[in-house]
Scaffold this motif. Structure first.
Motif, PDB file in Angstrom:
ATOM      1  N   LEU A  77      35.696  32.716  40.079  1.00 50.04           N
ATOM      2  CA  LEU A  77      34.657  33.395  39.299  1.00 50.04           C
ATOM      3  C   LEU A  77      33.285  32.750  39.542  1.00 50.04           C
ATOM      4  O   LEU A  77      32.268  33.457  39.558  1.00 50.04           O
ATOM      5  CB  LEU A  77      35.008  33.369  37.812  1.00 50.04           C
ATOM      6  CG  LEU A  77      36.266  34.169  37.423  1.00 50.04           C
ATOM      7  CD1 LEU A  77      36.529  34.060  35.927  1.00 50.04           C
ATOM      8  CD2 LEU A  77      36.137  35.633  37.838  1.00 50.04           C
ATOM      9  N   THR A  97      35.504  41.623  44.030  1.00 45.63           N
ATOM     10  CA  THR A  97      35.960  41.305  42.681  1.00 45.63           C
ATOM     11  C   THR A  97      37.441  41.607  42.506  1.00 45.63           C
ATOM     12  O   THR A  97      38.187  40.800  41.938  1.00 45.63           O
ATOM     13  CB  THR A  97      35.141  42.085  41.640  1.00 45.63           C
ATOM     14  OG1 THR A  97      33.746  41.759  41.783  1.00 45.63           O
ATOM     15  CG2 THR A  97      35.586  41.746  40.226  1.00 45.63           C
ATOM     16  N   VAL A  98      37.879  42.753  43.002  1.00 42.33           N
ATOM     17  CA  VAL A  98      39.297  43.107  42.906  1.00 42.33           C
ATOM     18  C   VAL A  98      40.153  42.098  43.664  1.00 42.33           C
ATOM     19  O   VAL A  98      41.193  41.641  43.180  1.00 42.33           O
ATOM     20  CB  VAL A  98      39.547  44.536  43.436  1.00 42.33           C
ATOM     21  CG1 VAL A  98      41.042  44.847  43.479  1.00 42.33           C
ATOM     22  CG2 VAL A  98      38.828  45.555  42.565  1.00 42.33           C
ATOM     23  N   MET A 105      40.310  38.874  41.706  1.00 44.48           N
ATOM     24  CA  MET A 105      41.219  39.017  40.562  1.00 44.48           C
ATOM     25  C   MET A 105      42.679  38.916  41.006  1.00 44.48           C
ATOM     26  O   MET A 105      43.525  38.352  40.311  1.00 44.48           O
ATOM     27  CB  MET A 105      40.982  40.359  39.863  1.00 44.48           C
ATOM     28  CG  MET A 105      39.624  40.518  39.192  1.00 44.48           C
ATOM     29  SD  MET A 105      39.289  39.291  37.907  1.00 44.48           S
ATOM     30  CE  MET A 105      38.068  38.288  38.746  1.00 44.48           C
ATOM     31  N   ALA A 106      42.969  39.493  42.165  1.00 43.75           N
ATOM     32  CA  ALA A 106      44.335  39.391  42.692  1.00 43.75           C
ATOM     33  C   ALA A 106      44.679  37.949  43.031  1.00 43.75           C
ATOM     34  O   ALA A 106      45.791  37.486  42.777  1.00 43.75           O
ATOM     35  CB  ALA A 106      44.481  40.278  43.931  1.00 43.75           C
ATOM     36  N   SER A 107      43.706  37.205  43.581  1.00 39.34           N
ATOM     37  CA  SER A 107      43.959  35.818  43.965  1.00 39.34           C
ATOM     38  C   SER A 107      44.181  34.929  42.750  1.00 39.34           C
ATOM     39  O   SER A 107      44.974  33.978  42.811  1.00 39.34           O
ATOM     40  CB  SER A 107      42.785  35.292  44.795  1.00 39.34           C
ATOM     41  OG  SER A 107      43.034  33.993  45.272  1.00 39.34           O
ATOM     42  N   LEU A 108      43.516  35.210  41.636  1.00 38.02           N
ATOM     43  CA  LEU A 108      43.717  34.406  40.436  1.00 38.02           C
ATOM     44  C   LEU A 108      44.899  34.903  39.599  1.00 38.02           C
ATOM     45  O   LEU A 108      45.094  34.492  38.462  1.00 38.02           O
ATOM     46  CB  LEU A 108      42.446  34.316  39.589  1.00 38.02           C
ATOM     47  CG  LEU A 108      41.811  35.598  39.023  1.00 38.02           C
ATOM     48  CD1 LEU A 108      42.482  36.039  37.738  1.00 38.02           C
ATOM     49  CD2 LEU A 108      40.327  35.338  38.754  1.00 38.02           C
ATOM     50  N   PRO A 120      40.830  30.536  38.407  1.00 37.30           N
ATOM     51  CA  PRO A 120      39.748  31.454  38.020  1.00 37.30           C
ATOM     52  C   PRO A 120      38.383  30.781  37.969  1.00 37.30           C
ATOM     53  O   PRO A 120      37.364  31.440  38.177  1.00 37.30           O
ATOM     54  CB  PRO A 120      40.182  31.938  36.618  1.00 37.30           C
ATOM     55  CG  PRO A 120      41.197  30.976  36.152  1.00 37.30           C
ATOM     56  CD  PRO A 120      41.868  30.436  37.372  1.00 37.30           C
ATOM     57  N   LEU A 174      45.854  38.000  38.360  1.00 29.81           N
ATOM     58  CA  LEU A 174      45.664  38.913  37.234  1.00 29.81           C
ATOM     59  C   LEU A 174      46.899  39.792  37.083  1.00 29.81           C
ATOM     60  O   LEU A 174      47.439  40.285  38.069  1.00 29.81           O
ATOM     61  CB  LEU A 174      44.429  39.784  37.474  1.00 29.81           C
ATOM     62  CG  LEU A 174      43.973  40.662  36.305  1.00 29.81           C
ATOM     63  CD1 LEU A 174      43.298  39.804  35.242  1.00 29.81           C
ATOM     64  CD2 LEU A 174      43.010  41.745  36.806  1.00 29.81           C
TER      65      LEU A 174
END
Length: 537
Positions: free
Chosen positions: A432, A377-378, A381-384, A428, A386
């Protein structure tokens, strides 16, 4: 006093280590993996120490230079060094390859050959980023192809030979353009294979345009620019996780490095004509990669198309004509190298448990693999992008750099930024949805692994009858954190990275803008209206 040959040592140490592997008295592969890891860690420590000790961030030229005659009859010199656009890519190569070796801890099929190829690949990667001689650059570029081909074709999945052959054909054919362009630049005027000298020659514009186009094909193939990208999803889909880590984390960046080193720095007059083409190709990559990623049911192929999308921001930054955009493109290469390598590693961890990459066959894994779920998940999130992650800093820099540049017309800038923003919206969605399919919902099938760790590597997979489910182990958590901690650190304080190369990127962008200012007929301009200007405004 002659300085210690740091760069030469860093390049040759993995090669020497690889040469010693066949003589190790080890049949089961337990000693060779410790030896390979030890060589990789030692080399990474050496390069970190050398750069910390001797690198000057305010110097735009090559540093830590080693220059020795190698084959003088052919004009080939052993000339290596680093500058602002190569130093972080060398460090990225060292980190990703070292962690890939650690990720391959369970390889039991021809372990000596596997670690031999990994160390040769390690050496070739650093050679590409540090070569100061055009022939040496081409030689290292070609040497890198052989280990990757073998690593995919021997330790890959069911279609590994097809994927490996496609990779080799695409990249080897594209390399011909590097050889032709390199020899042309070297023999034009006073013969010299020195890359710095090649960059200062005054080539006719027509010749520059042909050279630029050829190099764009060569480096664009490696960077996976549409439509030269089709080898990448196949290679990632069949490669084992450690090889995918290197493919995404390092090899794609060779294409971006080549564009910055040759197309922008050495052929700046031609770049002002090709810049809008790069911007258009960048937007196509962003949207096409994101849409294609969304449609993939295979986890690794989804991540492969995600890489294609993210490389579009590199092209957009190179086309921006702004210091901030150029800096963002460099940061995007470093950031994506860390994030993508981490994602492919975690995909491999998941595969070791599920023995499938089909997301439709997964589901509900989060309850049994909470550590893997949290790390995945982390990384997603970095790839999208955040905020607080390195991807946010790099992509924001590219957007702001391109949108605030005064070279392009308002219409072209607005449409380009709008279309690129569509890619940001799609990112995302496909990431996601991947997390939802893999980690949420009801389990589709029972997922097993043996007590001693995952028993699957490449095409050597076997489920033991006495198996129980386990989460990520300490080694696996450590490897993932080695990617995620720098991603967060760079996201919180990107100047730690950008300060080391800003002087170089500003100098390259200055040359490009100077070429634009002195061009008799600029390719585009806000206050002028030549033919091409009408096309891009």
């Amino acid at each position: 006093m002659q300085q210690f040959p740091w760069i030469t040592t860093i390049i040759l140490l993995p090669l020497v280590g690889a040469a010693l592997i066949p003589f190790l008295p080890d049949k089961e592969g337990k000693a060779v993996r410790w030896f390979g890891l030890g060589v990789a860690i030692t080399d990474f420590i050496l390069m970190s120490y050398a750069f910390w000790l001797s690198y000057d961030a305010q110097t735009t030229g090559f540093q830590l230079v080693d220059n020795l005659p190698w084959l003088p009859q052919l004009g080939l010199n052993w000339a290596v060094g680093v500058d602002g656009i190569s130093i972080w890519l060398v460090l990225l190569s060292g980190l990703v390859t070292t962690l890939a070796i650690l990720a391959a801890w369970q390889v039991d099929h021809k372990p000596k050959l596997f670690y031999f190829l990994m160390l040769v690949l390690y050496s070739a990667q650093i050679g590409v980023f540090t070569a100061k001689d055009m022939l040496l650059f081409f030689l290292m570029w070609e040497v890198e192809l052989i280990p990757v081909y073998l690593l995919i074709s021997i330790w890959g999945g069911a279609k590994r030979r097809y994927a490996a052959t496609k990779f080799l054909l695409y990249t080897a054919a594209a390399s011909v353009f590097i050889l032709i362009a390199g020899l042309t630049m070297a023999f034009y005027g006073e013969t010299s294979f020195d890359i710095a000298t090649i960059g200062t020659k005054d080539y006719p514009l027509t010749l520059q345009l042909f050279l630029y186009a050829g190099l764009l094909v060569a480096f664009g193939t490696k960077l996976a620019i549409f439509p030269l990208h089709t080898w990448l999803p196949d290679a990632h889909g069949e490669a084992s996780a450690p090889v995918s880590m290197i493919l995404a984390g390092v090899l794609l960046k060779m294409g971006g490095y080549g564009l910055a080193r040759f197309n922008l720095e050495a052929l700046s007059d031609a770049h002002i004509y090709f810049a809008p083409v790069l911007a258009i190709l960048g937007v196509i990559n962003i949207i096409y990669g994101a849409c294609s990623s969304w449609g993939q049911g295979n986890m690794k192929r989804r991540l492969a198309y995600s890489s294609i999308s993210h490389m579009g921001f590199v092209l957009l930054g190179f086309a921006s004509f702004s210091d901030l955009g150029m800096s963002g493109a460099m940061l995007q290469m470093i950031s994506h190298g860390l994030i993508a390598a981490g994602l492919f590693y975690l995909a491999g961890v998941t595969y070791d448990r599920t023995h499938t990459m089909a997301m439709a066959q997964m589901g509900g894994i989060a309850r049994s693999m909470p550590k893997t779920f949290a790390l995945f998940t982390v990384a997603a999130m970095a790839s999208l992008a955040l905020p607080g992650m390195s991807g946010f800093a790099s992509e924001l820099s590219v957007f702001v750099g391109f949108s605030t540049g005064e070279i392009y017309g308002d219409g072209f800038r607005s449409v380009t930024i709008l279309l690129a923003a569509v890619g940001l919206i799609l990112t995302p969605i496909y990431l996601l949805s991947m997390l939802r399919q893999v980690f949420y919902g009801q389990p589709v099938a029972e997922i097993l692994t043996d007590n001693n760790g995952a028993n699957c590597f490449g095409n050597s997979c076997a489920l033991q009858p006495e198996t129980i489910f386990t989460d990520a182990r300490p080694r696996e958590v450590f490897v993932a954190l080695c990617f995620l901690v720098p991603v967060i650190a760079i996201g919180l304080y990107p100047k730690f990275v950008t300060n080391t190369y800003d002087a170089k990127t500003v100098a390259i962008n200055g040359e490009v803008r100077q070429s634009f200012a002195t061009s008799k007929q600029p390719a585009f301009a806000v206050h002028q209206a030549p033919t091409i200007a009408e096309l891009v405004r």
